[in-house]
Each structure stands twice: as structure tokens, then as C-alpha cells.
Design an enzyme around this catalytic site. Sequence first.
Site, PDB file in Angstrom:
ATOM      1  N   LYS A  13      -7.136   7.901 -16.740  1.00  0.00           N
ATOM      2  CA  LYS A  13      -8.191   8.865 -16.462  1.00  0.00           C
ATOM      3  C   LYS A  13      -8.097  10.063 -17.403  1.00  0.00           C
ATOM      4  O   LYS A  13      -7.041  10.673 -17.545  1.00  0.00           O
ATOM      5  CB  LYS A  13      -8.083   9.336 -15.010  1.00  0.00           C
ATOM      6  CG  LYS A  13      -9.202  10.276 -14.605  1.00  0.00           C
ATOM      7  CD  LYS A  13      -9.335  10.333 -13.107  1.00  0.00           C
ATOM      8  CE  LYS A  13     -10.357  11.372 -12.676  1.00  0.00           C
ATOM      9  NZ  LYS A  13     -10.755  11.233 -11.287  1.00  0.00           N
TER      10      LYS A  13
ATOM     11  N   ARG B  54     -13.447  14.168  -6.217  1.00  0.00           N
ATOM     12  CA  ARG B  54     -14.227  13.358  -5.288  1.00  0.00           C
ATOM     13  C   ARG B  54     -13.351  12.913  -4.117  1.00  0.00           C
ATOM     14  O   ARG B  54     -12.133  12.926  -4.198  1.00  0.00           O
ATOM     15  CB  ARG B  54     -14.789  12.119  -5.992  1.00  0.00           C
ATOM     16  CG  ARG B  54     -15.890  12.454  -6.975  1.00  0.00           C
ATOM     17  CD  ARG B  54     -16.407  11.217  -7.679  1.00  0.00           C
ATOM     18  NE  ARG B  54     -16.921  10.238  -6.727  1.00  0.00           N
ATOM     19  CZ  ARG B  54     -16.358   9.052  -6.497  1.00  0.00           C
ATOM     20  NH1 ARG B  54     -15.285   8.674  -7.132  1.00  0.00           N
ATOM     21  NH2 ARG B  54     -16.907   8.228  -5.619  1.00  0.00           N
TER      22      ARG B  54
ATOM     23  N   ARG C  28     -10.687  -0.191  -7.685  1.00  0.00           N
ATOM     24  CA  ARG C  28      -9.662  -0.075  -8.734  1.00  0.00           C
ATOM     25  C   ARG C  28      -9.444  -1.455  -9.346  1.00  0.00           C
ATOM     26  O   ARG C  28      -9.642  -2.478  -8.671  1.00  0.00           O
ATOM     27  CB  ARG C  28      -8.356   0.492  -8.174  1.00  0.00           C
ATOM     28  CG  ARG C  28      -7.737  -0.340  -7.101  1.00  0.00           C
ATOM     29  CD  ARG C  28      -6.549   0.394  -6.473  1.00  0.00           C
ATOM     30  NE  ARG C  28      -6.172  -0.235  -5.218  1.00  0.00           N
ATOM     31  CZ  ARG C  28      -5.420  -1.330  -5.115  1.00  0.00           C
ATOM     32  NH1 ARG C  28      -4.955  -1.924  -6.185  1.00  0.00           N
ATOM     33  NH2 ARG C  28      -5.140  -1.839  -3.935  1.00  0.00           N
TER      34      ARG C  28
HETATM   35  C1  BTN Z   1     -12.835  13.583  -9.662  1.00  0.00           C
HETATM   36  O1  BTN Z   1     -12.359  12.958 -10.611  1.00  0.00           O
HETATM   37  O2  BTN Z   1     -12.557  13.295  -8.490  1.00  0.00           O
HETATM   38  C2  BTN Z   1     -13.786  14.706  -9.951  1.00  0.00           C
HETATM   39  C3  BTN Z   1     -13.092  15.875 -10.581  1.00  0.00           C
HETATM   40  C4  BTN Z   1     -14.054  17.004 -10.860  1.00  0.00           C
HETATM   41  C5  BTN Z   1     -13.322  18.246 -11.327  1.00  0.00           C
HETATM   42  C6  BTN Z   1     -14.266  19.336 -11.760  1.00  0.00           C
HETATM   43  S1  BTN Z   1     -13.416  20.660 -12.540  1.00  0.00           S
HETATM   44  C7  BTN Z   1     -14.860  21.650 -12.500  1.00  0.00           C
HETATM   45  C8  BTN Z   1     -15.517  21.386 -11.166  1.00  0.00           C
HETATM   46  N1  BTN Z   1     -14.980  22.265 -10.151  1.00  0.00           N
HETATM   47  C9  BTN Z   1     -14.274  21.602  -9.234  1.00  0.00           C
HETATM   48  O3  BTN Z   1     -13.669  22.112  -8.277  1.00  0.00           O
HETATM   49  N2  BTN Z   1     -14.317  20.288  -9.489  1.00  0.00           N
HETATM   50  C10 BTN Z   1     -15.093  19.999 -10.667  1.00  0.00           C
END
Ligand code: BTN
Length: 252
Positions: A118, A59, A248
Site C-alpha cells: 500500500k 476506511r 485481500r
Molecule cells: C484508507 O486507506 O483507509 C484511507 C486513508 C485516507 C487517509 C487520508 S489522509 C487525509 C485525509 N484525512 C484523514 O483523516 N484521512 C484522509
Amino acid sequence: MHWPAEAVWEAVAPLLPGFTVEVLPQLDSTNSELMRRARTGQSDPILLVAEQQTAGRGRLGRGWQSAAGDSLTFSLGLALAPADWSGLSLAVGVSLAESLHPALRLKWPNDLWLDDRKLGGILIETASFGAGGGRYAVIGVGLNVAPPAAQGLSTPPASLRELLPYAQAPDVLQLVAAPLVADLLRFAQAGFAPFHARFDARDALAGRAVTLSDGSAGIARGVGETGSLLVHTAAGLQAVSSSEVSVRPAAP
Ligand code: BTN
């Protein structure tokens, strides 16, 4: 790695006609791939797993790094037409946490946490789809299965093996996939309401001092009816939506 593609398909296909499961050894990003396919008109429901991503995305423009075998990275693409999209990412987090372990908590809006570290993240993107207001949703999930190599993060990430010592990425997929589809269909029917109390039960921030990325600070007080974070600040109770700020916990 042996993936339970057939078992997942058998559990999900009755809920989602036309559903397919695809597992690829390597991709830039499962989200990017499904968004590319959506732009070329491919909008059938699919679960796309990559054993390894070379350009995983998180994100807020961040990356998502994971090594093959250490992490489960997949995206679920499906057409959805909820009356209100708000709270979708929270509903996804609730579903994953409930499928995996009672000790998992949710850090608003959609991180999975174990003991304030996390363990997983969710990236939801949508593409417009035909007429009538429905959209093709790509729900990307990254879960740390084994401890990730140090990434220079101030708080080292958590992994599922701390809770499930023998967990492998394919087992984790089998645990989460069908319940996630069922919960997404529930969300499309009823919105965030059926997930509200379930989120509250796992809310990692409730009652804690938080700092918002706009500089304000307050005490987190759960979420509202549409999944916005309620924060009691000096200016009163504020409803914060994820597009506005990140949050946070304040240093203890
Ligand atoms: C976050 O924590 O910011 C979100 C992470 C999301 C990761 C997943 S892995 C599968 C899918 N493909 C990506 O490129 N991102 C999501």
C-alpha cells in the site's frame, strides 16, 4: 516546507469558482475538519492540506498514521451532484495513479499499490447540502512520500520515493491536485463510465485469487459498470460493493 498553494489555486480556480487552498501545520484530520465545516454551512470548494495529522482516519474505522514530511495528507471538499455516486472512489484512485506514475496499481476499491504494497489510501465522506440532492463531498487522500516508520504491519507500506527519488509532499500535491479536480468534475457529469477502462488498466486484483471478508473466495474479474468488484466464486460471478466486504489477495 514550501507549498505550491498559488500554483494549485491558479490551475484549479478556473474549474471551480470560489476555490481556496489552505495549508495548516497540524490538524486532527483534514477530513474531520472539512466535515465539521460542512456541518456549519461552509460548503465552498477547498483544498485543505495538513503537514501533520494527529488523528488521521482511514476506511472501515481504521486510522491513518503519517509523520510530517513523510506523507502528503489532504482533503478536497466540493459540492457534487452526480446522477450516480457509485465508482467515485475508484475514479479518484485512477486520477491519482495516472498523475503519479505508470507503475502504480489500484487495489479495489481505492488503495494505491506499488508491487502489492500500500502506497496510498482514499477516504470519501459526504454531507447533505442545501436542497436538490447535491452533496458536499470530502475526498481525503493520504500518500506515503518517504518510507514510513515500521508500524507493525505484516506488509510494509510502499512510498513514492521508490519511484520518484526526490519527491517531496508539496511536489506531489502539485502533480495530483488539478487533474483530480478535473476528474471529479468529469465524474459528476458522466459517472464511472469514463474511468472504467482506466481502472482496468491498473487493476491490481484482476485474475488473482481473492478472499472476501465474508469468508468467500474466488478469482477477481475486474469491475462492473458501477465499479463493483466482480468475483468468480463457487456460487458464480458475484458483484461485490465496497460497503459489503473488504477483499485481500489470497496467499500465493
Ligand atoms: C484508507 O486507506 O483507509 C484511507 C486513508 C485516507 C487517509 C487520508 S489522509 C487525509 C485525509 N484525512 C484523514 O483523516 N484521512 C484522509
